[in-house]
Scaffold this active site. Sequence first.
Site, PDB file in Angstrom:
ATOM      1  N   GLU A  54       0.809  -1.229   0.000  1.00 15.78           N
ATOM      2  CA  GLU A  54       0.000   0.000   0.000  1.00 15.78           C
ATOM      3  C   GLU A  54       0.836   1.270   0.000  1.00 15.78           C
ATOM      4  OE1 GLU A  54      -2.472  -0.456   3.448  1.00 15.78           O
ATOM      5  OE2 GLU A  54      -2.985  -2.506   2.905  1.00 15.78           O
ATOM      6  N   GLY A  55       2.108   1.176  -0.360  1.00 23.80           N
ATOM      7  CA  GLY A  55       2.951   2.360  -0.411  1.00 23.80           C
ATOM      8  C   GLY A  55       3.554   2.768   0.914  1.00 23.80           C
TER       9      GLY A  55
END
EC number: 2.4.2.21
Length: 357
Positions: A323-324
């Site tokens: 998710e970064g």
Amino acid sequence: MSSLNLDDFTDLIERPDGGVRRDAEARRERQVVPPGSLGRLDDLGEWLSAAQSAVPVRPVVRPRVVLFAGDHKVAELGVSARPAGSAGELVREVLEGGRPVSVLARRLDVPVRVVDMALDCDPETLPAEVAGHRVRRGGGRIDIEDALTPEEAEAAFRAGMAVADEEADSGTDLVVLGDVSVGGTTAAGTLVAALCGTDASVVTGRGGLPIDDLAWMRKCAAIRDALRRARPVLGDQLQLLATVGGADLTAMTGFLLQSAVRKVPVILDGVVTAACALVGQRVAFRAPDWWLAAHDSGEPGQAKALDRMAMEPLLTQGVKVGEGAGGLLALPLVQAAASLAAELPTTADGEAVTDGE
């Protein structure tokens, strides 16, 4: 027949300006702190200077997190600790501020953009700006069927390119790229194994929410079966993505390549973005010069992909959540490198730079 010719990227993508990088190195040699004493921060500052074609380097003031989202039907085999088709719930948690990337983004004052490519949920349950690029609902089970039709693959790739153009046109000066998916690491492992010519067991990891040994064996078997379908199409990267990638990974590959065309540097997060970068390297060998590996997540597929691209991650924190989040952890280092390169004073011409006692 597709009107999308990936070979064009070889001509469209240039390396970051080598002359500017040499100028940045020369400027660094005149600064009061000896060259090399800042470790990789020196390299980061020079890389960013070349990417910007600017000496001194400009500060990174408009970074953005871009997350491509999708569900993968292969998750029905029990290869993930999350239920198949549940990536939409993760997206809603990201948007509501309850995921690690949301917390870090608030802390660093970085906006987060989520792009739904193939979530297995009603698009009406998502904001229009999230669902606007969706190609399909979910993806094919890659061990027995294609993830996408050729038309869907082209649409997903073009969607990724369009998002890259939107970010470049809006003034985004650096992107942290990540994914929100269930089953995405299985697709990523298949791509890495196919492109590196290795066995499924070498690239099969435990995922963001760790799986047990039985699930790992199911995941390894799924990658093995998908590999048999991937190998015959290795010469056509878009067909490879259609066969075993999925809409989110296809869009990320298009995003990475078009960002390189637009000269926007990108920080890669985990194994999924690394797999897409590896596909992108096959398309245009100069493209990885615009990308930075944020961290070593501990996923074997990521390590294999980064090694093949000769990319060394900045951090080793074992952040597997995706998710970064791991990518965002590297952003302050890049910003610090830019500040040091631009703001450290320089000595008078010809004056020697020495270490302090």
